[in-house]
Design an enzyme around this catalytic site. Structure first.
Site, mmCIF file in Angstrom:
data_model
loop_
_atom_site.group_PDB
_atom_site.id
_atom_site.type_symbol
_atom_site.label_atom_id
_atom_site.label_comp_id
_atom_site.label_asym_id
_atom_site.label_seq_id
_atom_site.Cartn_x
_atom_site.Cartn_y
_atom_site.Cartn_z
ATOM 1 C CD1 TRP B 318 -3.028 1.332 0.735
ATOM 2 C CD2 TRP B 318 -1.552 2.420 2.028
ATOM 3 N NE1 TRP B 318 -3.559 2.565 1.031
ATOM 4 C CE2 TRP B 318 -2.672 3.250 1.819
ATOM 5 C CE3 TRP B 318 -0.504 2.889 2.809
ATOM 6 C CZ2 TRP B 318 -2.775 4.521 2.372
ATOM 7 C CZ3 TRP B 318 -0.588 4.169 3.358
ATOM 8 C CH2 TRP B 318 -1.718 4.953 3.135
ATOM 9 C CG HIS B 319 3.440 2.345 3.159
ATOM 10 N ND1 HIS B 319 2.800 1.339 3.840
ATOM 11 C CD2 HIS B 319 3.418 3.423 3.974
ATOM 12 C CE1 HIS B 319 2.413 1.795 5.033
ATOM 13 N NE2 HIS B 319 2.770 3.059 5.126
ATOM 14 N N GLY B 320 3.692 1.625 -1.506
ATOM 15 C CA GLY B 320 4.344 1.856 -2.793
ATOM 16 C C GLY B 320 4.414 0.564 -3.585
#
Lengths: 402, 398
Positions: B318-320
């Site tokens: 989700w962060h990247g």
């Protein structure tokens, strides 16, 4: 969504009046301090904007600071010679104590004061140009020296390209003098040209906000005189030390000639020269129409006032590399530069080509002059500056140092 | 860094006095919504706004219908949109491309894939929409007023970096702000913004130092390498929590309380408590809608560990879109699996737990070192992160 326990900030905010009042008073005090800072000339023993007091080390000289510096140099009864342009006139390759503008000052004598405001990578009218214009508008006798042979670019604009923030800083504070073509661009041209360029539009907003708050003047003054707050490799490891204590790092003659002049560099540097010959103005110069175009395009970003006061310097690339060009190509190259000089003169500008009779050692690298080369440049342009001053201000062309 | 732009300064200077001076609640609500739309449109551009408007429109109607099927379809649509915009290129070039090179070539040459630009903050939009749909499908009351839904969707302070809102909490907070923004609200908001700004200044300096040091990392003495790792950990906390402080502060200046996101995470004494204090709004979301949906800890130790690993792998992604983010998630999933089970499953674990209980600084040190090492995955490609970790060992141990 209430927090479980009131935080320190929440407890402080229970008495909002001191905080709100403090924020308002603090903000207004900073604005007032910024206005006071904008009246200062904070530089110490200024020679030029070396990387320690320039954007390379996250120090952004403000328009007001630079203008104050120039005003301080403008002494009654003298002509102020403002040197603009890029790294060539800045004096990359020359130590601060041996920079070409020091020799120029010697040659011009006491009737002139030479101030080097050149910035590395700047376009001909960028950074120093608006400062010179402001002084001209204020009635200060000014000759503006700039380098045009590194060209103009379709991507460059009235606000410049590398130092846009500087232009908008002056604009936001009402320090850019009126000019019909530029004012029209500010009214309509800017919005049309930069409709999708958020970074450029931000530079303009920066000017607008700073014109009200003078935050940059305060912030930069503190960084220059007292404490810097931005970490930068250029000032590693003691980045917090005042910018004005930073030394001018230019090594000058300490760099061996062979480091920049060797067979390994020839191919790259000749590619650069050829790229300029094929992609820059030289390709246009061999026809009358092309020369007119080059002349007009060079004039385009010099305001009407600045055009009369500008000495447009053209310089040939380093001899070491020119000598390695095939004879016919070299002849065409040198002819192009003479035609370039002619084009500018035909457009009504004062132009001077330098470097024609310089030898290899007069260059620190392909583009920049060494200390001996800088001295030769000073000797080349000094008579032209005197003649311009005589034409513009009736100053008697007296001699300076031999 | 949208809050640090001059456009934003002008936006705030116009918005806040207008918002505070409007005495009528309905007009004030309209002013806020208009501001949110202007903010979102300016920073996201039409290409970023249109997908969010489409997703929001159908999400809203799925909620109004209260049909579980419609909600399920829209959850799928939201997730697909996120996968398409954020992960299509990664999946094509890195994941499928790893076993089928033609897919990697397709990904790098296909004009449609190359042209994908993720809409601004799509990860946050999708998480909030999915939360809304799942809660409505689960029986919560939907938002019938489209203005309320629009404000929940594009409330400008939290658009870019959260916190991830829950509509059941946000609407009452919004209502309170619209009814009465008090002087203490504004004062606390201002202080919070100032704190956030100060953190950002430090974080930006650290960013420059880290970039400079990374290139010299291999040649540095051991203690300086550890110092760089410390800087990386501080930079991430200060940058992220600074932005959150500003978001919470700006919301508070509207009288709206947003959920907290950080609660001194680097003082936690275990990885479990770290995740209760780090990016709390995201952790809650992941726990409620992924971990518990997978079965949580209801199916034995092994399944719990697998659920935790899966959950944190998704959290990392989700962060990247990158294997390093996946590795960071797995690193934390493993850490949590060990931290929650070592006392039960490992014979010396009870003794070790006893030591940690009695010497809290030991647990704190272990947690901080583990978390800080994990940040190397967050910052660098996997191979480089592993190499950097290796160089943190004393020479004799390498």
């Amino acid at each position: 969504m209430s927090a479980d326990a009131p935080t320190l900030l929440a407890r402080l905010a229970r008495r909002p009046l001191p905080i709100l009042l403090g924020a308002a008073v603090g903000f207004l005090a900073c604005c007032v301090a910024g206005r006071v800072a904008a009246r200062q000339q904070p530089f110490k023993n200024f020679v030029r904007f070396h990387p320690g007091i320039a954007p390379e080390s996250h120090y952004y000289p403000t328009f007001s600071q630079t203008l104050n510096l120039a005003r301080q140099h403008a002494k009654p009864g003298t002509v102020l010679v403002i040197v603009g342009g890029n790294s060539v006139l800045y004096g990359v390759g020359q130590r601060a104590g041996h920079v070409w503008t020091a020799r120029l000052q010697e040659l011009l004598g006491e009737e002139f004061v030479v101030l080097n405001l050149a910035m590395r990578g700047a376009f001909p009218h960028e950074f120093a140009g608006p400062v010179a214009e402001r002084l001209i508008a204020d009635g200060v006798p000014v000759v503006f020296v700039t380098l045009v042979s590194d060209g103009y670019s379709p991507r460059c604009d009235w606000d410049g390209r590398v130092y846009r923030t500087f232009f908008w800083d002056g604009w936001g504070k009402g320090l850019i003098p009126p000019d019909a073509r530029r004012d029209e661009w500010l009214r309509a041209g800017f919005a049309a040209r930069h409709a999708n360029d958020e970074q450029v539009r931000e530079a303009r907003r920066h000017g607008l906000v700073d014109g009200a708050t003078y935050a940059d003047d305060l912030w930069e003054l503190v960084a220059l005189r007292y404490r810097a707050s931005v970490w930068t490799p250029a000032r590693y490891p003691r980045f917090w030390r005042p910018h004005r204590d930073a030394p001018d790092p230019e090594p000058g003659a300490a760099v061996p000639f062979e480091a920049q002049h060797n067979e390994g560099r020839v191919a790259d540097e000749l590619r650069n020269i050829r790229g300029f010959m094929e992609g820059g103005p030289p390709k246009l110069l061999f026809t009358d129409e092309g020369r007119r175009e080059v002349g007009e395009r060079t004039k385009a970003y010099l305001s009407d006032a600045l055009q009369r006061h500008a000495l447009c310097v053209l310089r040939l690339d380093g001899r070491y590399f020119r000598d390695r060009m095939p004879a016919d190509e070299r002849a065409r190259y040198e002819t192009a530069y003479r035609l370039y000089e002619q084009a500018l003169r035909e457009a009504g500008l004062t132009a001077q080509l330098v470097g024609t009779d310089y030898d290899e050692r007069d260059y620190a690298d392909r583009s920049h002059f060494s200390e001996p080369g800088g001295r030769k440049m000073a000797e080349d342009v000094a008579p032209t500056i005197r003649a311009m001053a005589a034409r513009l201000y009736g100053t008697e062309p007296k001699g300076g140092a031999p | 860094v949208l809050f640090l732009t001059y456009w934003f300064v002008l936006f705030a200077v116009v918005l806040y006095p207008l918002y505070w001076l409007v005495p009528v609640r309905a007009v004030r609500r309209f002013v806020l919504l208009a501001a949110c739309v202007v903010f979102h449109t300016h920073f996201a551009g039409p290409a970023g706004v249109i997908p969010i408007v489409i997703l929001g429109f159908f999400t809203y109607w799925a909620g109004v219908w209260r049909s579980r099927a419609a909600c399920a379809v829209m959850v799928g649509a939201n997730v697909l949109a996120l996968v398409y915009y954020k992960y299509a290129l990664f999946l094509c070039t890195q994941v499928i491309g790893a076993v089928w090179p033609e897919a990697a070539q397709f990904g790098t040459t296909n004009p449609v894939l190359k042209a994908i630009v993720p809409p601004l903050a799509i990860s946050f939009f999708v998480f909030e929409y999915v939360h809304y749909l799942l809660d409505v499908a689960g029986g919560s009351t939907p938002l019938r007023d489209p203005f309320d839904f629009a404000l929940f969707s594009v409330f400008w302070p939290s658009i870019v970096a959260g916190p991830v809102k829950r509509y059941q909490e946000f609407l009452p907070a919004l209502d309170a702000g619209l009814s009465n923004t008090s002087a203490p609200d504004v004062a606390e908001g201002l202080l919070r913004v100032a704190l956030g700004y100060a953190k950002k200044v430090v974080a930006d300096n650290l960013t420059a130092y880290i970039a400079f040091s990374s290139a010299r990392y291999d040649e540095m003495p051991l203690e300086w390498r550890w110092f760089v790792v410390l800087c990386i950990g501080l930079r991430i906390l200060l940058d992220f929590s600074g932005y959150t402080d500003m978001a919470v502060g700006f919301a508070r200046m509207h009288g709206v309380r947003l959920p907290e996101n950080f609660n001194w995470p680097y003082l936690c004494k275990s990885i479990v408590s770290f995740w209760r204090a780090w990016h709390m709004s995201l952790s809650r979301w992941i726990r409620d809608y992924v971990y518990i949906a997978l079965g949580g800890n209801r199916h034995g130790v092994a399944r719990t560990a697998v659920n935790g690993l899966l959950t944190f792998a998704l959290c990392g992604l989700w962060h990247g879109a990158g294997f390093n983010f996946l590795a960071w998630g797995v690193w934390h999933g493993l850490g949590l699996a060990v931290a929650t089970n070592y006392r039960r499953l490992w014979a010396p674990g009870r003794g070790l737990g006893w030591v940690f209980d009695r010497v809290p600084p030991l647990g704190w040190l272990l947690t901080v070192v583990y978390v800080f090492l994990g940040w190397l995955f967050f910052f660098y490609p996997v191979a480089k992160a592993v190499h950097m970790m290796h160089l943190l060992l004393p020479e004799a141990w390498r």
